[in-house]
Design a protein around this motif. Sequence first.
Motif, PDB file in Angstrom:
ATOM      1  N   ARG A  46     -76.550  16.002 -20.448  1.00 56.49           N
ATOM      2  CA  ARG A  46     -77.142  17.203 -21.047  1.00 56.49           C
ATOM      3  C   ARG A  46     -78.456  16.878 -21.771  1.00 56.49           C
ATOM      4  O   ARG A  46     -79.430  17.624 -21.670  1.00 56.49           O
ATOM      5  CB  ARG A  46     -76.142  17.844 -22.013  1.00 56.49           C
ATOM      6  N   VAL A  47     -78.470  15.779 -22.507  1.00 57.86           N
ATOM      7  CA  VAL A  47     -79.688  15.394 -23.226  1.00 57.86           C
ATOM      8  C   VAL A  47     -80.812  15.088 -22.236  1.00 57.86           C
ATOM      9  O   VAL A  47     -81.954  15.547 -22.405  1.00 57.86           O
ATOM     10  CB  VAL A  47     -79.428  14.174 -24.137  1.00 57.86           C
ATOM     11  N   ASP A  81     -80.902  24.677 -23.684  1.00 57.98           N
ATOM     12  CA  ASP A  81     -79.499  24.270 -23.530  1.00 57.98           C
ATOM     13  C   ASP A  81     -78.770  25.181 -22.547  1.00 57.98           C
ATOM     14  O   ASP A  81     -77.959  24.712 -21.733  1.00 57.98           O
ATOM     15  CB  ASP A  81     -78.782  24.301 -24.882  1.00 57.98           C
ATOM     16  N   PRO A  89     -72.393  14.379 -22.614  1.00 54.36           N
ATOM     17  CA  PRO A  89     -73.444  14.545 -23.630  1.00 54.36           C
ATOM     18  C   PRO A  89     -74.775  13.918 -23.219  1.00 54.36           C
ATOM     19  O   PRO A  89     -75.845  14.479 -23.477  1.00 54.36           O
ATOM     20  CB  PRO A  89     -72.865  13.852 -24.871  1.00 54.36           C
ATOM     21  N   LEU A  90     -74.714  12.765 -22.553  1.00 50.67           N
ATOM     22  CA  LEU A  90     -75.943  12.083 -22.145  1.00 50.67           C
ATOM     23  C   LEU A  90     -76.645  12.854 -21.028  1.00 50.67           C
ATOM     24  O   LEU A  90     -77.873  13.019 -21.055  1.00 50.67           O
ATOM     25  CB  LEU A  90     -75.620  10.666 -21.683  1.00 50.67           C
ATOM     26  N   GLU A 108     -81.793  10.547 -27.672  1.00 43.88           N
ATOM     27  CA  GLU A 108     -82.779  11.580 -27.318  1.00 43.88           C
ATOM     28  C   GLU A 108     -84.228  11.154 -27.574  1.00 43.88           C
ATOM     29  O   GLU A 108     -85.086  11.356 -26.702  1.00 43.88           O
ATOM     30  CB  GLU A 108     -82.468  12.888 -28.040  1.00 43.88           C
ATOM     31  N   PRO A 163     -69.923  10.077 -28.146  1.00 45.18           N
ATOM     32  CA  PRO A 163     -70.926  11.145 -28.028  1.00 45.18           C
ATOM     33  C   PRO A 163     -72.093  10.955 -28.983  1.00 45.18           C
ATOM     34  O   PRO A 163     -73.247  11.201 -28.625  1.00 45.18           O
ATOM     35  CB  PRO A 163     -70.123  12.407 -28.358  1.00 45.18           C
ATOM     36  N   LEU A 211     -76.016  10.901 -27.893  1.00 44.54           N
ATOM     37  CA  LEU A 211     -76.963  11.889 -28.399  1.00 44.54           C
ATOM     38  C   LEU A 211     -78.110  11.227 -29.163  1.00 44.54           C
ATOM     39  O   LEU A 211     -79.226  11.746 -29.192  1.00 44.54           O
ATOM     40  CB  LEU A 211     -76.239  12.890 -29.298  1.00 44.54           C
TER      41      LEU A 211
END
Length: 412
Positions: free
Chosen positions: A365-366, A279, A362-363, A101, A94, A98
């Motif tokens: 979401r970013v 978010d 996680p990717l 970004e 993760p 992250l």
Amino acid sequence: MPSDFDFFDPEFQANVHPHFARMREECPMAHAEEPFDWYAVTREKDVRALLHDWKNWTSELGPGLSRTGGGVLVSVDPPEHTFDRRLVNRAFTPASLLAMEPQITELIDEIIDGFVERGEGDFMEMLAVPVPLIVIAWLLGLDPDLVQQMRPRADAVISADALQQEEMARQLAAQAGEADRSGNTTRGPAEVQYFLEKIAERRAMYAAGEEMPQDTLTALVTAELNGRTLRDDEIVGFMGFLFIAGSATTTQLIGNMVYRLLQNPDQMELAKNYPDLYDTCVEESLRYDSPVNGLFRTAVKDQEFLGVEVPKDTKVLCMFGSANLDPEMWEDPEKFDVTRDYEDLKLHYAFGQGIHYCMGAPLARVEAKVALKLVLERMPNLRLTGEPTEISAPVMHGVETLPVAWDAPAGN
């Protein structure tokens, strides 16, 4: 036994929410008969039960309707899954995702630079499609232009009908394994050849002690756990899986999120005025429009579930999209609301649950958060100019085209 629903009916796919509601109420263990008998569970508690019970509901026959499995994380159970996931985790942390970004922000800015003066276009084609593909290419140390040229093959795999549908990752893994055993790296489709060539390059660099690129492919090639490393076919399988799952799903997330905000101007205004809601916008989009309708598990033996006798090897679809709309789980679930509690929202099923929870969450979401931020900042007065078309792949959910306009920069 009559069928309770037709998953492949375009009308079903075009507006899944009311169908999910009917199924939860009338047939929570819904039956389908094309291309053979299979079932779907639609209530949140039942989806959760199946996803957390891998001993009775296996992934080893694959997450799709086809009955072929093996070779990739989504198609294996413990102990193999546990070992492989620990090994891959060393390459796909993760923190490393992250950390991308700033690079993703620069990429999306550059892509918007290329079309912002037009003032109109298909949002999917302009932004939602290329961003995830380029990011996947970066992760794997591949040529971004070549990866984008491969996209039609990925689309064909995702859109294949139930009789043809084979997860591309497992195809590639099997062909890579055959090529590896024969020593002939020119066998199989172009993707297999290209992936094998890149793996061979990294292995040669590693053997020679040369400095290697700091990307996921290097990490996969060099990952070792208790003396075990990943074979070429395993790496190719993971690359193929990322190529599809890591790009198409994130494309749908970005497109669906922007579409729902455009449909709900009050929610769009909240997002514009309160950046701390970015978010939450992403999570509410994942809940309201799960990019993947669901994935399958297979009965390991004759057993009963929700009063239905399920024969061994029967496929059962865990409907993520329906679980995310279950009123037993969510208050007013049919309302798209970016002010929901963030921690509650993260309990949605869009990334699955249990041992097969999506490693790329996680990717995704970013990418979605950065895309939202820059779209709101750089495409003022964004608006729909027509009706979007729905994606044709049954396993996927969302828009395939999204015609929009915005106020182009002054002087153009």
